[in-house]
Design an enzyme around this catalytic site. Structure first.
Site, PDB file in Angstrom:
ATOM      1  CG  HIS A  73     -16.804  51.654  43.338  1.00  0.00           C
ATOM      2  ND1 HIS A  73     -15.558  52.228  43.214  1.00  0.00           N
ATOM      3  CD2 HIS A  73     -16.871  51.201  44.623  1.00  0.00           C
ATOM      4  CE1 HIS A  73     -14.900  52.122  44.365  1.00  0.00           C
ATOM      5  NE2 HIS A  73     -15.681  51.516  45.222  1.00  0.00           N
ATOM      6  CG  ASP A 104     -14.160  53.387  40.479  1.00  0.00           C
ATOM      7  OD1 ASP A 104     -15.314  53.829  40.581  1.00  0.00           O
ATOM      8  OD2 ASP A 104     -13.656  52.612  41.301  1.00  0.00           O
ATOM      9  N   GLY A 170     -15.336  51.438  52.434  1.00  0.00           N
ATOM     10  CA  GLY A 170     -15.723  52.735  52.964  1.00  0.00           C
ATOM     11  C   GLY A 170     -14.696  53.815  52.670  1.00  0.00           C
ATOM     12  CB  SER A 172     -14.175  53.478  47.454  1.00  0.00           C
ATOM     13  OG  SER A 172     -13.750  52.142  47.479  1.00  0.00           O
TER      14      SER A 172
END
Length: 231
Positions: A73, A104, A170, A172
């Site tokens: 993402h 993800d 920030g 991730s």
């Protein structure tokens, strides 16, 4: 005069900067310091240019020649991807692959000037609720930020680790690390019912075994393509 000099010496002793030797830190502090100093060079910040803005996140260097693992993402619907290393060097990145629906994870690639420091992975099947974890990421653009906590819960249905280590926008794609500095999870999201106004201590990470399977699969497919080209 001697009394004045003595008083000045005592005051100076208290005001002088004190530098601690490694042995003077507590055992927990020593673990955190060692892990951070060893792993932070393998953590990068990522900015993906989108048609309607910028997506920021974190990445883990998984090969010395510049292969980087992050959250899908973070780079979804990108027009251009930039990667900044811990030393401030910035590179344009190539999108390599992303994992299937709801996983993800994504891989991107840069071409660094020299070999990079890489992360290592632990078997996430051995993770226990209550064990200490550390997270390195780029929350709100504050690069290479270290936080720590524990594994709060293991969601066996959704295959996710829950942690109270601070994870913010920030972070991730950044690593959740054990006390040996090995990646046990990839930071994915936080529970934020107030739309990023606050961090309430509920974060989620994808188990490292999912990342290992993903990287192995991509490398296998890539090697098959290269082999086919040489036939």
């Amino acid at each position: 005069m001697r009394k004045i000099l003595l008083v000045m010496f005592i005051i100076g002793a208290f005001l002088a900067p004190q530098s601690l030797t490694y042995a003077e830190f507590s055992k927990d502090e020593q673990v955190a310091i060692t892990v951070y100093e060893r792993i932070s060079p393998a953590i990068v910040s990522i900015e993906a240019q989108l048609k309607d803005g910028v997506s920021a996140g974190t990445g883990c260097v998984v090969s010395a020649d510049g292969l980087i693992l992050t959250g899908s993402h973070v780079v979804e619907n990108f027009t251009e991807i930039s990667v900044t290393l811990y030393n401030g060097q910035t590179y344009k990145a190539e999108f390599i692959a992303q994992m299937g629906k709801n996983k993800d994870l994504a891989l991107i690639k840069i071409n660094p000037k020299k070999a990079l420091t890489t992360v290592t992975f632990a078997d996430s099947e051995s993770v226990k609720v209550g064990q200490k974890v550390l997270s390195i990421g780029n929350p709100f653009g504050f690069s290479n930020t270290l936080t720590q906590g524990i594994i709060s819960r293991i969601d066996y249905v959704k295959n996710r680790f829950q942690t109270d280590a601070a994870i913010n926008p920030g972070c991730s794609g950044g690593p959740l690390l054990n006390s040996n500095g090995q990646v046990i999870g990839i930071s994915q999201s936080i529970y934020n019912p107030d739309n990023n106004i606050s961090n309430i201590g509920i974060g989620f990470a994808i188990p490292s075994n999912e990342a290992i399977k993903f990287i192995t699969k991509v490398n296998y497919e890539k090697s098959n393509v290269n082999t086919a080209r040489h036939k």
